[in-house]
Design a protein around this motif. Structure first.
Motif, PDB file in Angstrom:
ATOM      1  N   THR A  86       0.832  -1.214   0.000  1.00  0.00           N
ATOM      2  CA  THR A  86       0.000   0.000   0.000  1.00  0.00           C
ATOM      3  C   THR A  86       0.860   1.254   0.000  1.00  0.00           C
ATOM      4  O   THR A  86       0.644   2.171  -0.801  1.00  0.00           O
ATOM      5  N   LEU A  87       1.832   1.293   0.904  1.00  0.00           N
ATOM      6  CA  LEU A  87       2.672   2.483   1.036  1.00  0.00           C
ATOM      7  C   LEU A  87       3.528   2.711  -0.200  1.00  0.00           C
ATOM      8  O   LEU A  87       3.700   3.857  -0.627  1.00  0.00           O
ATOM      9  N   ASN A  88       4.066   1.648  -0.769  1.00  0.00           N
ATOM     10  CA  ASN A  88       4.880   1.792  -1.980  1.00  0.00           C
ATOM     11  C   ASN A  88       4.084   2.434  -3.102  1.00  0.00           C
ATOM     12  O   ASN A  88       4.544   3.365  -3.752  1.00  0.00           O
ATOM     13  N   LEU A 105       9.736  -0.114  -9.414  1.00  0.00           N
ATOM     14  CA  LEU A 105       8.771  -0.515  -8.394  1.00  0.00           C
ATOM     15  C   LEU A 105       7.705  -1.434  -8.980  1.00  0.00           C
ATOM     16  O   LEU A 105       7.372  -2.470  -8.395  1.00  0.00           O
ATOM     17  N   LEU A 106       7.186  -1.086 -10.151  1.00  0.00           N
ATOM     18  CA  LEU A 106       6.135  -1.911 -10.754  1.00  0.00           C
ATOM     19  C   LEU A 106       6.669  -3.264 -11.214  1.00  0.00           C
ATOM     20  O   LEU A 106       5.941  -4.258 -11.172  1.00  0.00           O
ATOM     21  N   PHE A 107       7.937  -3.331 -11.617  1.00  0.00           N
ATOM     22  CA  PHE A 107       8.523  -4.632 -11.949  1.00  0.00           C
ATOM     23  C   PHE A 107       8.575  -5.506 -10.696  1.00  0.00           C
ATOM     24  O   PHE A 107       8.227  -6.687 -10.739  1.00  0.00           O
ATOM     25  N   GLY A 108       8.991  -4.936  -9.573  1.00  0.00           N
ATOM     26  CA  GLY A 108       9.021  -5.685  -8.316  1.00  0.00           C
ATOM     27  C   GLY A 108       7.637  -6.183  -7.934  1.00  0.00           C
ATOM     28  O   GLY A 108       7.470  -7.327  -7.487  1.00  0.00           O
ATOM     29  N   LEU A 109       6.626  -5.361  -8.133  1.00  0.00           N
ATOM     30  CA  LEU A 109       5.258  -5.775  -7.828  1.00  0.00           C
ATOM     31  C   LEU A 109       4.757  -6.835  -8.806  1.00  0.00           C
ATOM     32  O   LEU A 109       3.971  -7.711  -8.431  1.00  0.00           O
ATOM     33  N   LEU A 110       5.218  -6.791 -10.050  1.00  0.00           N
ATOM     34  CA  LEU A 110       4.860  -7.836 -11.013  1.00  0.00           C
ATOM     35  C   LEU A 110       5.435  -9.181 -10.570  1.00  0.00           C
ATOM     36  O   LEU A 110       4.745 -10.206 -10.625  1.00  0.00           O
ATOM     37  N   VAL A 111       6.667  -9.185 -10.107  1.00  0.00           N
ATOM     38  CA  VAL A 111       7.263 -10.419  -9.574  1.00  0.00           C
ATOM     39  C   VAL A 111       6.431 -10.911  -8.389  1.00  0.00           C
ATOM     40  O   VAL A 111       6.138 -12.107  -8.269  1.00  0.00           O
ATOM     41  N   ALA A 112       5.995  -9.984  -7.524  1.00  0.00           N
ATOM     42  CA  ALA A 112       5.153 -10.356  -6.390  1.00  0.00           C
ATOM     43  C   ALA A 112       3.808 -10.919  -6.857  1.00  0.00           C
ATOM     44  O   ALA A 112       3.284 -11.860  -6.259  1.00  0.00           O
ATOM     45  N   ASP A 113       3.239 -10.354  -7.937  1.00  0.00           N
ATOM     46  CA  ASP A 113       1.988 -10.889  -8.500  1.00  0.00           C
ATOM     47  C   ASP A 113       2.167 -12.351  -8.898  1.00  0.00           C
ATOM     48  O   ASP A 113       1.332 -13.200  -8.591  1.00  0.00           O
ATOM     49  N   LEU A 114       3.259 -12.624  -9.596  1.00  0.00           N
ATOM     50  CA  LEU A 114       3.512 -14.001 -10.042  1.00  0.00           C
ATOM     51  C   LEU A 114       3.699 -14.927  -8.853  1.00  0.00           C
ATOM     52  O   LEU A 114       3.184 -16.049  -8.839  1.00  0.00           O
TER      53      LEU A 114
END
Length: 173
Positions: A86-88, A105-114
């Motif tokens: 949320t904060l990110n 940041l969005l690449f890191g979140l994409l990895v987290a999505d996977l």
């Protein structure tokens, strides 16, 4: 004095700015951070409900039955990660117009999505496509994560972003 001050000032670096389409702005700065905050709330404050909605067959038997300590600790840790998520998005992405920061940041979140989608595998392959079996948690765990991943892939692919523009550091989106 003014001469000394002028000599010690660093020049403002030029960064790649983004013109952010409304859909990205809404999703990354509002919709997804609020959704993650809701997940944090349920993971920490409504642990029995969180477990039951995730997999009723392996959740503690009934409301009022205490969640095992280990599960409570892990759920609170998960809530903390949802809060970080949320904060990110809600804060970090609002502070910069630098396309590199957004992409990183969005690449890191994409990895987290996977990773999030992979974590559902013990629930069986039908969890990924059987919408008729999804409850609120299923809708959040599968299609909403697919949507988030799709939005990140679109952003990382440059869809709707046009070419980079140069602006001075500190200028907002």
């Amino acid at each position: 004095m003014a001469e000394t001050e002028a000599k010690t000032r660093r020049p403002m670096p030029v960064t790649a700015s983004i013109h952010l389409p409304t859909i990205y702005r809404l999703f990354f700065l509002f919709i997804e951070p609020v959704s993650a905050l809701v997940g944090a709330y349920f993971a920490h404050f409504r642990q029995h409900d969180y477990l039951t909605m995730t997999h009723a067959a392996s959740a503690p038997a009934a409301a009022g039955v205490e969640v095992p300590v280990v599960s409570s600790v892990v759920l609170t840790q998960l809530a903390n990660l949802y809060l970080l998520f949320t904060l990110n998005e809600a804060l970090v992405l609002r502070t910069t117009a630098d396309r590199r920061v957004w992409r990183t940041l969005l690449f890191g979140l994409l990895v987290a999505d996977l990773g999030h989608l992979y974590s559902l595998r013990p629930l069986g392959s039908e969890i990924y496509w059987r919408a008729d079996q999804w409850n609120a948690m299923g809708w959040g765990n599968v299609p909403f994560v697919y949507l988030g991943a799709s939005m990140r892939i679109a952003f990382l692919s440059g869809i709707g972003l046009g070419g980079p523009k140069t602006v001075t550091k500190g200028k907002s989106l």
